[in-house]
Design a protein around this motif. Structure first.
Motif, PDB file in Angstrom:
ATOM      1  N   GLY A 137      -1.777  -1.029   6.876  1.00 48.37           N
ATOM      2  CA  GLY A 137      -2.785  -0.122   7.403  1.00 48.37           C
ATOM      3  C   GLY A 137      -2.533   0.238   8.860  1.00 48.37           C
ATOM      4  O   GLY A 137      -2.963   1.278   9.337  1.00 48.37           O
ATOM      5  N   GLY A 163      -0.424   3.305   5.394  1.00 49.07           N
ATOM      6  CA  GLY A 163      -1.688   2.834   4.803  1.00 49.07           C
ATOM      7  C   GLY A 163      -2.886   3.581   5.386  1.00 49.07           C
ATOM      8  O   GLY A 163      -3.838   3.925   4.674  1.00 49.07           O
ATOM      9  N   ALA A 184      -4.042   5.516  -5.466  1.00 49.69           N
ATOM     10  CA  ALA A 184      -3.028   5.149  -6.468  1.00 49.69           C
ATOM     11  C   ALA A 184      -3.618   5.229  -7.881  1.00 49.69           C
ATOM     12  O   ALA A 184      -2.973   5.718  -8.808  1.00 49.69           O
ATOM     13  CB  ALA A 184      -2.493   3.748  -6.182  1.00 49.69           C
ATOM     14  N   ASN A 272       1.913  -0.586  -3.915  1.00 52.20           N
ATOM     15  CA  ASN A 272       1.872   0.698  -4.627  1.00 52.20           C
ATOM     16  C   ASN A 272       2.949   0.759  -5.721  1.00 52.20           C
ATOM     17  O   ASN A 272       4.135   0.607  -5.444  1.00 52.20           O
ATOM     18  CB  ASN A 272       2.065   1.833  -3.625  1.00 52.20           C
ATOM     19  CG  ASN A 272       1.881   3.174  -4.266  1.00 52.20           C
ATOM     20  OD1 ASN A 272       2.794   3.713  -4.878  1.00 52.20           O
ATOM     21  ND2 ASN A 272       0.684   3.720  -4.149  1.00 52.20           N
ATOM     22  N   GLY A 299      -0.904  -7.571   0.446  1.00 46.99           N
ATOM     23  CA  GLY A 299      -1.960  -7.406   1.441  1.00 46.99           C
ATOM     24  C   GLY A 299      -2.096  -8.664   2.287  1.00 46.99           C
ATOM     25  O   GLY A 299      -1.285  -9.597   2.183  1.00 46.99           O
TER      26      GLY A 299
HETATM   27  O1  KG4 Z   1      -1.257  -5.304   4.972  1.00 44.03           O
HETATM   28  P1  KG4 Z   1      -2.641  -4.865   4.767  1.00 44.03           P
HETATM   29  O2  KG4 Z   1      -3.482  -5.574   3.747  1.00 44.03           O
HETATM   30  O3  KG4 Z   1      -3.450  -4.884   6.113  1.00 44.03           O
HETATM   31  C1  KG4 Z   1      -2.873  -4.508   7.314  1.00 44.03           C
HETATM   32  O4  KG4 Z   1      -2.136  -5.322   7.915  1.00 44.03           O
HETATM   33  O5  KG4 Z   1      -3.117  -3.334   7.692  1.00 44.03           O
HETATM   34  O6  KG4 Z   1      -2.565  -3.308   4.383  1.00 44.03           O
HETATM   35  C2  KG4 Z   1      -3.710  -2.591   4.089  1.00 44.03           C
HETATM   36  C3  KG4 Z   1      -3.311  -1.181   3.741  1.00 44.03           C
HETATM   37  C4  KG4 Z   1      -4.527  -0.273   3.600  1.00 44.03           C
HETATM   38  O7  KG4 Z   1      -4.291   0.905   4.345  1.00 44.03           O
HETATM   39  C5  KG4 Z   1      -4.576   0.002   2.105  1.00 44.03           C
HETATM   40  O8  KG4 Z   1      -5.141   1.246   1.777  1.00 44.03           O
HETATM   41  C6  KG4 Z   1      -3.102  -0.057   1.733  1.00 44.03           C
HETATM   42  O9  KG4 Z   1      -2.599  -1.131   2.494  1.00 44.03           O
HETATM   43  N1  KG4 Z   1      -2.884  -0.301   0.301  1.00 44.03           N
HETATM   44  C7  KG4 Z   1      -2.260   0.576  -0.519  1.00 44.03           C
HETATM   45  C8  KG4 Z   1      -2.287   0.012  -1.826  1.00 44.03           C
HETATM   46  N2  KG4 Z   1      -2.934  -1.198  -1.734  1.00 44.03           N
HETATM   47  C9  KG4 Z   1      -3.274  -1.363  -0.430  1.00 44.03           C
HETATM   48  N3  KG4 Z   1      -1.692   1.768  -0.279  1.00 44.03           N
HETATM   49  C10 KG4 Z   1      -1.144   2.417  -1.317  1.00 44.03           C
HETATM   50  N4  KG4 Z   1      -1.147   1.953  -2.583  1.00 44.03           N
HETATM   51  C11 KG4 Z   1      -1.690   0.764  -2.892  1.00 44.03           C
HETATM   52  N5  KG4 Z   1      -1.685   0.300  -4.147  1.00 44.03           N
END
Ligand code: KG4
Ligand code: ZN
Length: 331
Positions: A137, A163, A184, A272, A299
């Motif tokens: 994100g 993200g 997604a 994704n 995540g």
């Molecule tokens: O790594 P993370 O959990 O937290 C950070 O360090 O930011 O990443 C969160 C991000 C969010 O923007 C979320 O919308 C995205 O990862 N995300 C995805 C998917 N699952 C989570 N983006 C695209 N497709 C997915 N399946």
């Protein structure tokens, strides 16, 4: 050595115990999604308060799950940044107090190093050196990784992280928070032929990214449709494929430029499915190897912090006594 890992940088409270020989013994995650959903995004103050409530009970549970006593903990790792400062300070204060009372070292871990090393917890992990694509994100980065702590940024987003672009686009389409999984899911129903979105910055050399123009393109397209479920699905599909293709093109370019053959992909967006499929296909075509964390470790989670902290402690790294957190912190 048993290392307790604590992650509180944003909206997930993650706790885990990693053992140097036996691997991951236990991990638990509490997601604050329901707390923030009604506001359409993370409310920092609510996040800090929720971490305060959930962290200590989760630590107790994980110690019980791992079937050890707290006296067997040999070190405590926590996310020291980047992230929300209040949320980070909850993790830092609990981790460092616990380490102090147990008489063991603590170590502040860079959140993105946690993501970066998460695929190394899988069976058949990648060997160094490799190229890493970190997509979360807050970050979109291509990194040349020579070993633990030896990172060279090859390229990164000049504006929105991938993200973040997913989250903002989901908000635009009224799909709620968190946006990535929502886009997604809806994209599954989308017609890939209907719209052709740009693949930003792929027509010029270099490894940087830019996703904010794509977001505007999405907004303009959305404004000119009837906004039915099918319209939204077709836009979600076009947007997702544009982001994914852009990431795939830059990964291929980074591997060729560095002459490396292993690609590690991590961070929330690495969950994704379309991205995983397209990167696997590219890797097959080019005879590269591609590595992902298991879905639950894409995540934020405590396991990656326990693992990264463990590598740092094994390398003899320790930290000064004052408690600090870094809302912004370059890798
Ligand atoms: O790594 P993370 O959990 O937290 C950070 O360090 O930011 O990443 C969160 C991000 C969010 O923007 C979320 O919308 C995205 O990862 N995300 C995805 C998917 N699952 C989570 N983006 C695209 N497709 C997915 N399946
Ligand atoms: Zn993260």
């Amino acid at each position: 050595m048993h290392i307790l890992g604590i992650e509180t940088s944003c909206d997930e409270t993650g706790v885990a115990i990693y053992h140097t020989q036996k691997g991951l013994l236990a991990h638990r995650l509490y997601s604050q999604i329901r707390t923030h959903a009604e506001y359409g995004g993370v409310v920092p103050e609510l996040a800090s308060r929720d971490h305060i409530k959930k962290l200590v009970p989760l630590i107790r549970q994980v110690i019980a799950d791992a079937n050890i006593s707290k006296r067997q903990i040999d070190g405590v790792a926590y996310t020291a940044g980047p992230g929300l400062v209040g949320a980070l300070l909850v993790g830092a204060a609990v981790a460092r107090s616990l380490a102090w009372t147990l008489g063991v070292p603590s170590i502040g871990v860079h959140h993105m190093e946690g993501h970066l090393l998460a695929p190394l917890m899988e069976p058949d992990p990648p060997r160094f050196p490799f190229v890493a694509l970190l997509v979360s994100g807050g970050h979109t980065q291509l990194i040349e990784v020579e070993g633990i702590g030896h990172y060279r940024i090859l390229g990164e987003s000049l504006d929105d992280a991938a993200g973040e672009a997913f989250d903002k686009t989901a908000k635009m389409l009224d799909l709620g928070y968190p946006g990535g999984p929502a886009i997604a899911e809806l994209a599954e129903e989308g017609d890939v032929q209907r719209f052709e979105f740009p693949r930003p910055m792929t027509d010029r050399p270099g490894l940087d990214f830019s996703f904010s123009g794509l977001k505007t393109h999405t907004l303009l397209t959305f404004a000119s449709t009837a906004k039915t479920r099918q319209d939204k699905a077709d836009i979600a599909k076009a947007f997702q494929e544009a982001v994914v293709d852009t990431l795939v093109i830059k990964c291929r370019r980074a591997l060729k430029k560095t002459r490396l053959t292993r690609l590690v992909v991590a961070g929330g967006v690495s969950a994704n499915r379309s991205m995983r499929d397209k990167l696997r296909r590219m890797a097959r075509e080019e005879s590269f190897q591609v590595y992902f964390p298991r879905l639950e470790f894409c995540g934020d989670n405590g396991a990656m912090i326990a693992f990264a902290g463990c590598q740092r402690l094994l390398a003899g790294q320790t930290e000064p006594p004052e408690i600090s957190a870094f809302p912004r912190w370059p890798l």
